[in-house]
Write an enzyme that holds these catalytic residues in place. Structure first.
Site, mmCIF file in Angstrom:
data_model
loop_
_atom_site.group_PDB
_atom_site.id
_atom_site.type_symbol
_atom_site.label_atom_id
_atom_site.label_comp_id
_atom_site.label_asym_id
_atom_site.label_seq_id
_atom_site.Cartn_x
_atom_site.Cartn_y
_atom_site.Cartn_z
ATOM 1 N N TRP A 99 1.194 -1.483 0.126
ATOM 2 C CA TRP A 99 -0.270 -0.102 -0.032
ATOM 3 C C TRP A 99 0.432 1.198 -0.060
ATOM 4 O O TRP A 99 0.356 2.376 -0.464
ATOM 5 C CB TRP A 99 -1.264 -0.360 1.018
ATOM 6 N N ASP A 166 -2.473 6.209 6.559
ATOM 7 C CA ASP A 166 -3.418 5.313 5.557
ATOM 8 C C ASP A 166 -3.696 3.967 7.524
ATOM 9 O O ASP A 166 -3.474 3.131 7.962
ATOM 10 C CB ASP A 166 -2.769 4.752 4.528
ATOM 11 N N LYS A 190 -12.820 -2.282 5.499
ATOM 12 C CA LYS A 190 -11.956 -3.293 6.218
ATOM 13 C C LYS A 190 -12.811 -2.980 7.835
ATOM 14 O O LYS A 190 -12.436 -4.473 8.076
ATOM 15 C CB LYS A 190 -10.168 -3.006 6.498
HETATM 16 C C1 LIG Z 1 -7.378 -2.577 1.547
HETATM 17 C C2 LIG Z 1 -6.573 -1.188 1.562
HETATM 18 C C3 LIG Z 1 -6.330 -0.261 0.994
HETATM 19 C C4 LIG Z 1 -6.980 -0.308 -0.642
HETATM 20 O O1 LIG Z 1 -7.644 0.515 -0.348
HETATM 21 P P1 LIG Z 1 -9.629 0.390 -1.319
HETATM 22 O O2 LIG Z 1 -10.543 1.067 -0.596
HETATM 23 O O3 LIG Z 1 -9.727 -0.628 -2.159
HETATM 24 O O4 LIG Z 1 -8.447 1.601 -2.686
HETATM 25 C C5 LIG Z 1 -5.296 1.019 1.298
HETATM 26 N N1 LIG Z 1 -4.291 0.788 2.155
HETATM 27 C C6 LIG Z 1 -4.816 -0.246 3.366
HETATM 28 C C7 LIG Z 1 -3.985 -0.170 4.495
HETATM 29 C C8 LIG Z 1 -5.478 -0.681 2.989
HETATM 30 O O5 LIG Z 1 -5.006 -2.439 3.570
#
Ligand SMILES: *Cc1c(COP(=O)(O)O)cnc(C)c1O
Length: 356
Positions: A99, A166, A190
């Site tokens: 990521w 993030d 998530k």
């Molecule tokens: C799943 C995930 C993403 C991507 O997220 P999307 O909403 O599918 O763009 C980015 N960063 C982390 C840490 C993730 O677990």
């Protein structure tokens, strides 16, 4: 057969949240209309956004000089929104896996990226520490929990420059000191909501730093100023987000959720460490409480597909590791009941008896 969902995302929900979502499809907050057909430009939906913001604020102790907004596009869209809004000279990134690699690639479209530290040398199995943070950076970017490799920052970093994190896969999983961050964001699917909504918490002074002329939807200030209604927001995901936030509050808030998360994670890591057939590839200090990775012990590698088959036969869902990290991964997000982890532990113990 009962299923135990360990998928990395979209994630599972408490039954009470699913029931509220199902009810709202027919009758949204007592309006007699479906939430799926409800206009966002109404006091009723605005109340959902307001309550979601105030619950976020309450649950994370967010100071008054921060704004919260919701937007579509997923975390991946923020990979370029962040540099488009805030990168004019140099930004620092810590590379901890898939990521951050993607975020770094997007940031390079807008300015200079300095990768201040990386854990790629050991397959992203740890969180780099002790790196220097130059004072002239526009911001420092981290991924707080690495969903794929199972590593997590256990402390809120002190940064002399605006810190952007993030938190897609660990938001509201532990208390955090929001004042140490300039921006926290993530895809909500998530840990909080169905796919389709991204949350962001931003310190208001960041909004004054946006100099670049940007398309309307890319300018973060527009989303804040228009109260997440610059265009049609993801109405249903935001509704379910509110229900998840209400659920967290009803459980006793983030402190209680954190206690449960630690209990589940310790239970599973203890079994991985004890069981002669498995081992945890991540450095102990950096093990994620959300995405728990494990592999077959040395010399037992040939049992990998047998264990996967056995676990599936016992109702385990989504424990196959990401194709880049191999082995297994059990994602134990906020809504994952302790019972699921107990079932996985029992399954590992039974497998050990068969193949020891
Ligand atoms: C799943 C995930 C993403 C991507 O997220 P999307 O909403 O599918 O763009 C980015 N960063 C982390 C840490 C993730 O677990």
């Amino acid at each position: 057969m009962k299923k135990y969902n360990f998928n990395a995302g979209p994630s599972l929900f408490p039954d009470s949240v699913l029931e509220a979502a199902a009810k709202a499809i027919f009758d949204f907050d007592g309006t007699g209309l479906s939430v799926l057909s409800y206009s966002h430009r109404t006091p009723e939906f605005e109340a959902v956004v307001e309550e979601s913001k105030s619950l976020f604020k309450e649950l994370l102790n967010i100071p008054d000089n921060y704004s919260i907004y919701f937007v579509g596009g997923g975390a991946t869209t923020q990979f370029f929104h962040i540099p488009a809004n805030f990168l004019y000279g140099k930004a620092g990134y810590i590379n901890t896996g898939v990521w951050t690699k993607k975020a770094i690639k997007e940031a390079k479209l807008y300015g200079t990226v300095e990768v201040l530290a990386s854990s790629e040398d050991r397959g992203f199995r740890y969180i780099p520490k002790g790196f220097e943070i130059p004072a002239d950076l526009d911001y420092l970017y981290i991924c707080a929990n690495n969903t794929i490799f199972g590593t997590e920052y256990k402390v809120d970093l002190d940064s002399p420059v605006p810190l952007i994190a993030d938190m897609s896969s660990n938001i509201l999983s532990r208390p955090i000191d929001v004042s140490k961050y300039a921006m926290i964001y993530g895809g909500a699917q998530k840990n909080l909501a169905p796919a389709g909504v991204t949350f962001a918490i931003i310190r208001n002074d960041m909004l004054d730093k946006i100099e670049r002329e940007l398309p309307m939807m890319m300018n973060i200030k527009n989303h804040v100023d228009n109260n997440s209604m610059l265009n049609t927001p993801p109405i249903f995901p935001i509704f379910v987000l509110r229900e998840s936030l209400r659920w967290i509050k009803a459980q006793g808030g983030v402190e209680e959720i954190h206690r449960r998360n630690e209990e589940k994670a310790q239970m599973l890591y203890a079994e991985i460490d004890r069981n002669s057939l498995f081992r945890a590839p991540v450095d102990e200090a950096d093990r994620s409480s959300m995405n728990i990775c494990f592999v077959m012990a040395e010399g037992k590698e040939s049992l990998e597909s047998k264990f996967l088959e056995f676990a599936i036969s016992k109702g385990m869902v989504g424990i196959k590791g990401h194709r880049l990290s191999g082995g297994f991964r059990a994602s134990c997000y906020n809504a994952c009941p302790k019972e699921n982890v107990e079932a996985l532990v029992a399954c590992m113990q039974e497998f050990e008896k068969m193949y020891k």
